[in-house]
Write an enzyme that holds these catalytic residues in place. Structure first.
Site, PDB file in Angstrom:
ATOM      1  N   GLY A  76       0.956  -1.794   0.153  1.00  0.00           N
ATOM      2  CA  GLY A  76      -0.075   0.282   0.456  1.00  0.00           C
ATOM      3  C   GLY A  76       0.930   1.773   0.024  1.00  0.00           C
ATOM      4  O   GLY A  76       1.898   1.196   0.694  1.00  0.00           O
ATOM      5  N   ARG A 140       1.058  -5.360  -5.412  1.00  0.00           N
ATOM      6  CA  ARG A 140       1.386  -6.836  -4.044  1.00  0.00           C
ATOM      7  C   ARG A 140       2.158  -8.167  -4.136  1.00  0.00           C
ATOM      8  O   ARG A 140       1.514  -9.299  -3.547  1.00  0.00           O
ATOM      9  CB  ARG A 140       0.019  -6.377  -3.250  1.00  0.00           C
ATOM     10  CG  ARG A 140      -0.678  -5.595  -2.092  1.00  0.00           C
ATOM     11  CD  ARG A 140      -1.745  -5.447  -1.442  1.00  0.00           C
ATOM     12  NE  ARG A 140      -2.133  -4.693  -1.282  1.00  0.00           N
ATOM     13  CZ  ARG A 140      -1.942  -3.873  -0.003  1.00  0.00           C
ATOM     14  NH1 ARG A 140      -0.768  -4.555   0.546  1.00  0.00           N
ATOM     15  NH2 ARG A 140      -2.386  -3.067   0.260  1.00  0.00           N
ATOM     16  N   ASP A 170       5.271  -5.330   6.626  1.00  0.00           N
ATOM     17  CA  ASP A 170       6.108  -6.666   7.044  1.00  0.00           C
ATOM     18  C   ASP A 170       6.142  -7.499   6.402  1.00  0.00           C
ATOM     19  O   ASP A 170       7.081  -9.242   5.772  1.00  0.00           O
ATOM     20  CB  ASP A 170       5.299  -6.956   8.532  1.00  0.00           C
ATOM     21  CG  ASP A 170       3.377  -7.086   8.082  1.00  0.00           C
ATOM     22  OD1 ASP A 170       2.758  -6.291   7.453  1.00  0.00           O
ATOM     23  OD2 ASP A 170       3.168  -7.734   9.181  1.00  0.00           O
ATOM     24  N   ASP A 171       4.769  -8.474   5.608  1.00  0.00           N
ATOM     25  CA  ASP A 171       5.284  -8.947   4.471  1.00  0.00           C
ATOM     26  C   ASP A 171       6.281  -8.950   3.311  1.00  0.00           C
ATOM     27  O   ASP A 171       6.840  -9.429   3.241  1.00  0.00           O
ATOM     28  CB  ASP A 171       3.426  -9.443   3.619  1.00  0.00           C
ATOM     29  CG  ASP A 171       2.479  -9.705   5.023  1.00  0.00           C
ATOM     30  OD1 ASP A 171       3.012 -10.283   5.627  1.00  0.00           O
ATOM     31  OD2 ASP A 171       1.585  -9.756   4.516  1.00  0.00           O
ATOM     32  N   LYS A 197       7.794   0.918   5.513  1.00  0.00           N
ATOM     33  CA  LYS A 197       6.561   1.409   4.828  1.00  0.00           C
ATOM     34  C   LYS A 197       5.496   0.813   5.663  1.00  0.00           C
ATOM     35  O   LYS A 197       5.727  -0.698   5.418  1.00  0.00           O
ATOM     36  CB  LYS A 197       6.762   0.960   3.467  1.00  0.00           C
ATOM     37  CG  LYS A 197       5.676   1.710   2.962  1.00  0.00           C
ATOM     38  CD  LYS A 197       5.504   0.568   1.914  1.00  0.00           C
ATOM     39  CE  LYS A 197       4.457  -0.170   2.772  1.00  0.00           C
ATOM     40  NZ  LYS A 197       3.642  -1.033   1.499  1.00  0.00           N
ATOM     41  N   THR A 198       4.753   1.252   5.995  1.00  0.00           N
ATOM     42  CA  THR A 198       2.835   1.774   6.098  1.00  0.00           C
ATOM     43  C   THR A 198       2.618   2.549   6.675  1.00  0.00           C
ATOM     44  O   THR A 198       3.277   2.980   7.921  1.00  0.00           O
ATOM     45  CB  THR A 198       3.079   0.064   6.892  1.00  0.00           C
ATOM     46  OG1 THR A 198       1.129   0.290   7.145  1.00  0.00           O
ATOM     47  CG2 THR A 198       3.248  -0.267   8.230  1.00  0.00           C
ATOM     48  N   ASP A 200      -0.161   2.049   8.532  1.00  0.00           N
ATOM     49  CA  ASP A 200      -0.808   1.296   9.249  1.00  0.00           C
ATOM     50  C   ASP A 200       0.499   1.261  10.956  1.00  0.00           C
ATOM     51  O   ASP A 200      -0.664   1.126  11.437  1.00  0.00           O
ATOM     52  CB  ASP A 200      -0.893  -0.337   8.915  1.00  0.00           C
ATOM     53  CG  ASP A 200      -1.744  -0.300   7.815  1.00  0.00           C
ATOM     54  OD1 ASP A 200      -2.378   0.110   7.367  1.00  0.00           O
ATOM     55  OD2 ASP A 200      -2.329  -1.340   7.279  1.00  0.00           O
ATOM     56  N   LYS A 237     -26.411  17.240  15.620  1.00  0.00           N
ATOM     57  CA  LYS A 237     -27.274  17.236  15.628  1.00  0.00           C
ATOM     58  C   LYS A 237     -26.737  15.402  14.982  1.00  0.00           C
ATOM     59  O   LYS A 237     -28.157  15.108  14.737  1.00  0.00           O
ATOM     60  CB  LYS A 237     -28.182  17.818  15.212  1.00  0.00           C
ATOM     61  CG  LYS A 237     -27.568  17.561  13.217  1.00  0.00           C
ATOM     62  CD  LYS A 237     -28.328  18.841  12.424  1.00  0.00           C
ATOM     63  CE  LYS A 237     -28.394  19.003  10.985  1.00  0.00           C
ATOM     64  NZ  LYS A 237     -29.201  19.365  10.362  1.00  0.00           N
ATOM     65  N   TYR A 238     -26.291  15.419  14.555  1.00  0.00           N
ATOM     66  CA  TYR A 238     -25.627  13.818  14.084  1.00  0.00           C
ATOM     67  C   TYR A 238     -24.586  12.976  15.352  1.00  0.00           C
ATOM     68  O   TYR A 238     -23.520  14.177  16.208  1.00  0.00           O
ATOM     69  CB  TYR A 238     -25.043  14.337  12.671  1.00  0.00           C
ATOM     70  CG  TYR A 238     -25.715  15.036  12.064  1.00  0.00           C
ATOM     71  CD1 TYR A 238     -26.467  13.908  11.404  1.00  0.00           C
ATOM     72  CD2 TYR A 238     -25.013  16.305  11.054  1.00  0.00           C
ATOM     73  CE1 TYR A 238     -27.203  14.473  10.496  1.00  0.00           C
ATOM     74  CE2 TYR A 238     -25.961  16.366  10.425  1.00  0.00           C
ATOM     75  CZ  TYR A 238     -26.789  15.470  10.041  1.00  0.00           C
ATOM     76  OH  TYR A 238     -28.301  16.307   8.853  1.00  0.00           O
ATOM     77  N   ARG A 247      -5.596  -2.255   8.547  1.00  0.00           N
ATOM     78  CA  ARG A 247      -5.897  -2.962   8.528  1.00  0.00           C
ATOM     79  C   ARG A 247      -5.777  -3.726  10.543  1.00  0.00           C
ATOM     80  O   ARG A 247      -6.775  -3.181  11.174  1.00  0.00           O
ATOM     81  CB  ARG A 247      -4.534  -4.040   8.427  1.00  0.00           C
ATOM     82  CG  ARG A 247      -4.079  -4.953   7.181  1.00  0.00           C
ATOM     83  CD  ARG A 247      -3.096  -5.732   6.307  1.00  0.00           C
ATOM     84  NE  ARG A 247      -2.944  -4.973   5.081  1.00  0.00           N
ATOM     85  CZ  ARG A 247      -3.299  -4.901   4.832  1.00  0.00           C
ATOM     86  NH1 ARG A 247      -4.369  -6.115   4.595  1.00  0.00           N
ATOM     87  NH2 ARG A 247      -3.035  -4.392   3.566  1.00  0.00           N
ATOM     88  N   GLU A 306     -10.489   0.017  11.075  1.00  0.00           N
ATOM     89  CA  GLU A 306     -10.597  -1.171  10.445  1.00  0.00           C
ATOM     90  C   GLU A 306     -10.697  -2.108  10.525  1.00  0.00           C
ATOM     91  O   GLU A 306     -11.758  -2.835  10.242  1.00  0.00           O
ATOM     92  CB  GLU A 306      -9.564  -0.204   9.204  1.00  0.00           C
ATOM     93  CG  GLU A 306      -9.934  -1.179   7.717  1.00  0.00           C
ATOM     94  CD  GLU A 306      -8.784  -1.033   7.118  1.00  0.00           C
ATOM     95  OE1 GLU A 306      -9.383  -0.540   5.721  1.00  0.00           O
ATOM     96  OE2 GLU A 306      -7.869  -2.074   6.962  1.00  0.00           O
ATOM     97  N   ARG A 422      -2.663   8.151   1.927  1.00  0.00           N
ATOM     98  CA  ARG A 422      -2.151   7.652   1.638  1.00  0.00           C
ATOM     99  C   ARG A 422      -1.422   7.705   0.674  1.00  0.00           C
ATOM    100  O   ARG A 422      -0.020   8.018   1.282  1.00  0.00           O
ATOM    101  CB  ARG A 422      -2.133   6.141   1.128  1.00  0.00           C
ATOM    102  CG  ARG A 422      -3.211   4.821   2.450  1.00  0.00           C
ATOM    103  CD  ARG A 422      -2.645   3.631   2.143  1.00  0.00           C
ATOM    104  NE  ARG A 422      -3.443   3.011   0.138  1.00  0.00           N
ATOM    105  CZ  ARG A 422      -3.734   1.866   0.210  1.00  0.00           C
ATOM    106  NH1 ARG A 422      -3.714   1.178   0.838  1.00  0.00           N
ATOM    107  NH2 ARG A 422      -3.845   2.111  -1.685  1.00  0.00           N
TER     108      ARG A 422
HETATM  109  P1  FBP Z   1       0.797  -2.129   3.664  1.00  0.00           P
HETATM  110  O1  FBP Z   1       0.342  -3.113   4.538  1.00  0.00           O
HETATM  111  O2  FBP Z   1       1.039  -2.676   2.385  1.00  0.00           O
HETATM  112  O3  FBP Z   1       1.190  -0.828   3.751  1.00  0.00           O
HETATM  113  O4  FBP Z   1      -1.237  -0.540   3.127  1.00  0.00           O
HETATM  114  C1  FBP Z   1      -1.718  -1.057   4.216  1.00  0.00           C
HETATM  115  C2  FBP Z   1      -3.331  -0.225   4.192  1.00  0.00           C
HETATM  116  O5  FBP Z   1      -3.421   0.705   4.077  1.00  0.00           O
HETATM  117  C3  FBP Z   1      -4.047  -0.826   5.150  1.00  0.00           C
HETATM  118  O6  FBP Z   1      -3.706   0.369   5.641  1.00  0.00           O
HETATM  119  C4  FBP Z   1      -5.522  -1.777   4.038  1.00  0.00           C
HETATM  120  O7  FBP Z   1      -6.054  -2.550   4.344  1.00  0.00           O
HETATM  121  C5  FBP Z   1      -4.775  -1.926   3.087  1.00  0.00           C
HETATM  122  O8  FBP Z   1      -3.443  -1.129   2.610  1.00  0.00           O
HETATM  123  C6  FBP Z   1      -5.171  -1.465   1.614  1.00  0.00           C
HETATM  124  O9  FBP Z   1      -5.423  -2.369   0.430  1.00  0.00           O
HETATM  125  P2  FBP Z   1      -5.384  -1.977  -1.099  1.00  0.00           P
HETATM  126  O10 FBP Z   1      -4.081  -0.238  -1.269  1.00  0.00           O
HETATM  127  O11 FBP Z   1      -4.520  -3.191  -1.863  1.00  0.00           O
HETATM  128  O12 FBP Z   1      -6.936  -1.296  -1.028  1.00  0.00           O
END
Ligand code: FBP
Length: 550
Positions: A76, A140, A170-171, A197-198, A200, A237-238, A247, A306, A422
């Site tokens: 991502g 990915r 991480d992956d 990077k992420t 998250d 009101k909301y 993730r 999420e 992002r």
């Molecule tokens: P990474 O773990 O690859 O950094 O991705 C993070 C993320 O933005 C998550 O927060 C989200 O659930 C996911 O990617 C969304 O994936 P996609 O970009 O494939 O819609």
């Protein structure tokens, strides 16, 4: 055409740690061990296990023979990716003007399929301090088979490349480590370096204080949540239910909560620890709505991570049974008329899971039974948890109203923030941090390292005092069950309930629930006083509280 801000940003010179400003030498620290499952990880990574931590300190100038490097953006998008690449470019050019950088296109598949471009200064200069991954694109594709590694090697040899830098979460860094081990075992002499990077924020440990992109993304979300809170406090009101990306881990929701002080923020890790049911979560929210209504406040904000639904143990069990059932009976299910599918599923599940399934709103039940990823799992990020919760809260409040336990009005609005943050223009923090990570990767390569992740620490100090070095990727690994098999993977960092950020939030949340204590952070500032422009996230400040004293 470029906006005025883009033009001004292009001229921004990211800050570097003092030690990286001139020639460096490697200072080796202690030999490392994996975070868990040491025997298994050591056996799987005999060539890259147990290497020492590395820190770069000032050294003396040496002549470095020219070399070529390649870079891949994986997974991502996260703000600052282009600055890792520009830092890497400047870092290698600084070592030898003849060094060249190649970018594989659209993620790891670019390496396997030999799609690449040369990243010259003309290309790099166009992307300095910009958001997005569009310089070379991302993807990915998992790097995991020998065929892929060998295919990659062909283009690596053709281009005379010494090292591959994989910028990922991480992956992707797990894959970087597997690739590093394979190339080392085959004695191919190709180095592989990772970069954290992420958005998250779940790739972190003592040496990786934060992953890049988390700073900018959370500040972008906090700005918009703050705007919503101001609207909410103006109209009164909301109730706004706001789902936030991230993730599994709840770092983004927690950081945003610390920034904006919402009425409610759910933390998945806490919900799991307390073994809360969906009804417990709904009751928790409904009670706060009712208490605020009793004070005449029929408005509020709820932050929802999420991945929440996966952390509610009962829903997790329902999803597991549904996965198994649909894997075996998918064909029969597909033949059931859409209007009868809900009833069909209810009739097939165990009593406990059937009851939970029956209690879910139509749309969510449909998403749970239809949307599977390629591994046969429910794609929880597609589930509109914010709508599920507000719908159930509305029903509970209606029941309480009948019993005379609630007087008030409940009108809910829904939001999902993820993609908005992002690719945002990186904050000063992410611009500097990413550029330093790229520069660090260049030094790891020049010093012959492989299987290391670039690490820049002491991040709450001024950038000049940051500490650059490397951490062996194997040190972050443990064994986890993936697709029914035990695999070596980088251990994900979840929100620690004993950690300072959660404790701070927990100490304030009752006040935020009852009173209206909203903070409106406003947009990220790129030019101006340092206390406005250069502050790291609250999470980092709380976690590093004692790390830096001037
Ligand atoms: P990474 O773990 O690859 O950094 O991705 C993070 C993320 O933005 C998550 O927060 C989200 O659930 C996911 O990617 C969304 O994936 P996609 O970009 O494939 O819609």
């Amino acid at each position: 055409m470029k906006s005025a801000l883009q033009i001004a940003r292009a001229a921004y010179q990211p800050k570097l740690p003092e030690a990286l400003k001139g020639p460096v030498k490697v200072q080796e620290g202690k030999a490392t061990q994996s975070v868990a499952d040491r025997k298994e990880i050591k056996e799987l990574f005999p060539n890259t296990y147990g290497m020492p931590l590395i820190e770069f300190v000032k050294g003396t100038k040496k002549k470095v023979p020219a070399f070529n490097v390649s870079v891949i953006l994986s997974g991502g998008q996260a703000p600052g990716g282009h600055n890792v690449i520009s830092g890497l470019f400047d870092g290698i050019k600084n070592l030898n003007r003849s060094n060249r950088l190649f970018g594989f296109l659209m993620g790891p598949s670019g390496l396997i399929e030999h799609n690449y471009i040369e990243l010259t200064s003309k290309v790099i200069d166009d992307y300095r301090n910009t958001g997005g991954f569009d310089m070379i694109g991302s993807g990915r594709t998992k790097l995991e088979t020998i065929d892929q590694f060998e295919s990659g090697l062909k283009i690596i040899r053709e281009l005379g490349i010494k090292a591959i830098v994989i910028i990922g979460g991480d992956d992707s860094n797990t894959n970087a480590c597997v690739l590093a081990e394979y190339y080392a075992a085959q004695k191919y002499g190709v180095q592989v370096i990772g970069c954290p990077k992420t958005i998250d924020g779940d790739l972190k440990n003592a040496m990786i204080e934060t992953s890049f992109g988390f700073d900018t993304a959370t500040k972008t979300y906090a700005e918009v949540i703050g705007n919503i809170q101001r609207d909410c406090n103006s109209a009164r009101k909301y109730w706004h239910f706001i789902k936030l990306m991230g993730r599994s881990a709840s770092h983004i929701a927690l950081e945003c909560a610390l920034q904006v002080q919402p009425n409610i923020c759910l933390i998945s890790e806490e919900i799991q620890k307390k073994d809360m049911t969906l009804d417990d979560v709904v009751t928790y929210i409904a009670q706060i709505v009712a208490d605020r209504a009793a004070d005449g406040n029929n408005f509020g904000t709820v932050l929802v991570p999420e991945g929440l639904i996966e952390f509610i143990p009962a829903v997790e069990r329902l999803i597991a049974e549904l996965n198994d059932f649909l894997a075996k009976n998918g064909k029969e299910f597909a033949e059931v008329a859409p209007a009868k599918q809900r009833e069909y599923i209810i009739s097939k599940l165990s009593k406990e899971n059937a009851e939970i399934y029956a209690s879910l709103p139509e749309e969510v039940a449909r998403q749970l039974s239809l949307d599977r990823d390629p591994h046969g799992n429910v794609q929880v990020s597609l589930i509109e948890t914010e709508k599920l919760l507000s719908n159930m809260v509305g029903k509970k409040l209606a029941a309480w109203k009948k019993e005379g336990k609630y007087v008030g009005k409940f009108a809910a609005l829904h939001h999902f923030f993820g993609y908005e943050g992002r690719c945002a223009t990186p904050s000063n923090f992410d611009s500097d941090y990413c550029y330093s990570l790229g520069y660090t990767a260049a030094q790891l390569i020049a010093n012959g390292k492989t299987g290391y992740m670039a690490s820049v620490r002491n991040l709450t100090a001024p950038a000049t005092d940051w500490v650059a070095g490397g951490i062996p990727i194997t040190a972050m690994m443990n064994m986890e069950r993936r697709n029914g098999k035990m695999k070596p993977v980088i251990q994900k960092a979840f929100v620690e309930l004993n950690g300072a950020p959660f404790k701070k939030f927990a100490s304030l949340r009752e006040k935020w629930a009852k009173e209206t204590c909203y903070v409106y952070p406003g947009p990220i500032q790129y030019f101006g006083p340092t206390e406005v422009c250069d502050q790291p996230t609250k999470t980092l400040q709380l976690e590093n509280k004692n790390a830096f004293k001037k």
